[in-house]
Design an enzyme around this catalytic site. Structure first.
Site, short mmCIF file in Angstrom:
data_model
loop_
_atom_site.label_atom_id
_atom_site.label_comp_id
_atom_site.label_asym_id
_atom_site.label_seq_id
_atom_site.Cartn_x
_atom_site.Cartn_y
_atom_site.Cartn_z
N PHE A 385 0.82 -1.22 0.00
CA PHE A 385 0.00 0.00 0.00
C PHE A 385 0.86 1.27 0.00
CE2 PHE A 385 -4.11 -1.67 2.23
CZ PHE A 385 -4.67 -1.94 1.00
N GLU A 386 0.35 2.32 -0.65
CA GLU A 386 0.94 3.67 -0.61
C GLU A 386 2.41 3.69 -1.00
OE1 GLU A 386 -1.65 4.92 -0.30
OE2 GLU A 386 -2.71 4.73 1.58
N GLY A 387 2.79 2.84 -1.95
CA GLY A 387 4.18 2.73 -2.37
C GLY A 387 4.82 1.53 -1.71
#
Length: 555
Positions: A385-387
């Site tokens: 998630f999120e990178g």
């Protein structure tokens, strides 16, 4: 333009000691605990096991979550929300994750990133139209950035938004994937290119899922988070009114990165919750499990796991709280490096802690009747998630290089560029923090040494590699690692300084700091080199051999 974020200022040559005096965690614990209890009550009525078997959160449960305020946690009270500040929100996330991640993610994804763009960049009309129903859960939001062919390379997304000839609306075409909350959502924050010839020139659009041309696909089968909705979304000639553009044309990438700061902090908080819950379980198990006539908590290899969880949770919470300090003061502040470190450290250390917790449980930990399997399956995606972990291992270094070298060299050529880099190589960090305690002084000196090393490595590496530097991922990871430990040390010191205002910090705080300082010192020794190690060089050679053999096998 001068740097505006904490770590940027450090790498430009100075640290403001006032940050240690001004840092305070401001939170209403009773308010957070009240919502925590309400959430626990809902989970009592809807057990996590039955939700996982069903593969979805029932509509009635989503309404109950909305009624108690779980979708309006961070939305200002004037729009019907609860108005939690960043610290209060993180405390709630920590508490919710300890009970169940799969259900909590519906609220976390909505509050951290789904509706955050409207909250931060919407005009008053947009806020009144969308924040009010978002706060009650009447309109749950999703964050629609990732695409089938584009993940971390957000500048090159392919979804297009074209202005209609009469200028009244945008025509949206494209596809998004892995969209959390997709089948629960009534609203989407959609990112799209606005000029085919300008990568990164993006727009952000508020899109309602009920509009013609918006098609939300079936939920994707996942290894965990089974009660969470994750689905693709397709846009076919969707007419988006011009008044649904957030910010100005071309500001989409900046908005995306700003919003992701909050998503990363949410993941950091979830990591703390998971580590604290796992530590509690390990302590209970190691105290009641007796082997060789003694509880296994007496064995050093078990103690090592307990201590690792304790220290990592403390460091992760300190980093999250310190990053929140800057966002609480300026919600749009570019704290990309700080939140990247929070996300990377928290999610990777939490995953290690989950592994340790199952080990301490022994054979029983492998049974699906125990909580360890579900926690591992549910939390595993946090490192994506999120990178991904890999992106966050190099992103801070790339960010610093762009800000501290390329901006400084803009317009400089030849000897002028060389002079600027040589000056940077000779520069020293004005490290001002002073502490009376010996342990704190050592931690501070180590943080200052990392700052000096990074400020010199960046221009040196730029001179060595120039445009090839983004390819040198081992080098970038070393810079990011030094920066991460610097931030962790400073965050711990800031937290201890803040606590000293209301009473002395304890011996346990000092031991946790000392433990992390020892780890940081070892990391410093391993990450100061400018050139790849022999092993890193061999990685490339062996990988080349692997693919040569694979190609031969395929004919």
């Amino acid at each position: 333009m001068p740097p505006d974020a904490f770590l940027e200022r450090i790498f430009h040559g100075s640290i403001d000691p006032d940050v240690f005096r001004s840092f305070r965690v401001v939170q209403d614990e009773a308010k957070v605990d009240c919502l925590r209890k309400a959430y626990a009550s809902i989970l009592d009525e809807y057990p996590a096991g039955s939700l996982e078997a069903a593969g979805a959160i029932p509509e009635k449960m989503l309404r109950r979550m909305g009624e108690i305020g779980l979708f309006g946690v961070t939305i200002p009270e004037e729009y019907g929300g609860l108005g939690f500040n960043v610290w209060e929100y993180m405390r709630l996330v920590e508490a919710m994750v300890k009970m169940d991640v799969s259900v909590a993610i519906a609220s976390i994804a909505h509050c951290s990133i789904g509706v955050k763009g409207v909250q931060l960049f919407g005009n008053d009309a947009q806020k009144r139209k969308y924040l009010v129903p978002a706060a009650t859960g009447e309109m749950i939001f999703s964050y629609a950035l990732t695409e089938p062919r584009i993940g971390s390379d957000a500048r090159h997304i392919e979804t297009m938004a074209e202005l209609s000839p009469d200028g009244s609306h945008y025509i949206l075409n494209g596809q998004k994937t892995y969209i959390t909350n997709a089948n629960y959502a009534g609203g989407l924050t959609v990112f799209a290119r606005m000029d085919p010839g300008r990568p990164g020139f993006l727009g952000v659009f508020i899109v309602e899922t009920g509009w013609e041309g918006v098609k939300v696909g079936k939920d994707m089968p996942k290894m965990g988070l089974k009660a969470s909705s994750t689905a693709p979304v397709r846009f076919t000639n969707v007419r988006v009114p011009v008044e649904n553009l957030l910010g100005k044309p071309g500001e989409g990438f900046k908005i995306a990165m700003t919003v992701l700061n909050y998503g990363r902090l949410g993941l950091g908080a979830a990591s703390v919750g998971m580590m604290e819950r796992s530590l509690r379980d390990m302590m209970k198990r190691s105290s009641t499990r007796v082997q060789f006539q003694v509880p296994i908590r007496d064995f050093p290899l078990i103690q090592e796991k307990l201590v690792r969880a304790r220290v990592n949770a403390a460091v992760s919470k300190a980093m999250n709280d310190f990053a929140a300090h800057f966002l609480n003061a300026d919600p749009r502040l570019n704290v990309a490096i700080e939140t990247s470190h929070c996300k990377l450290f928290g999610t990777t250390r939490a995953w290690d802690t989950l592994y340790d917790a199952l080990q301490v449980a022994g054979g029983s930990g492998y049974l699906s009747t125990q909580p360890y399997e579900k926690r591992m399956r549910d939390f595993r995606v946090a490192t994506v998630f999120e990178g991904t972990t890999e992106i966050h291992s190099i992103y801070p270094a790339l960010f610093l290089i762009r800000k501290t070298v390329k901006d400084a060299l803009r317009g400089g050529r030849g000897a002028a560029a060389l002079t600027l880099c040589l000056k940077a190589l000779a520069a020293r960090i004005d490290w001002k923090p002073r502490f009376d305690n010996k342990t704190m002084r050592r931690a501070s000196r180590l943080a200052g040494a990392n700052a000096t090393t990074i400020s010199r490595m960046i221009p040196a590496l730029y001179l060595l590699y120039r445009d090839r530097l983004p390819e040198k991922e081992y080098l970038l990871r070393r810079i990011s690692t030094l920066s991460l430990y610097l931030f962790g040390l400073v965050a711990l010191l800031a937290g201890m300084s803040a606590r000293s205002g209301s009473g002395p910090y304890g011996e346990e705080d000092l031991r946790v700091l000392a433990h992390f300082t020892e780890e940081a010192a070892l990391a410093r020794k391993a990450n100061r080199r400018l050139f790849d190690s022999r092993k890193e060089t061999l990685d490339g050679l062996i990988c080349r051999d692997l693919f040569r053999g694979w190609k031969d096998e395929r004919g």
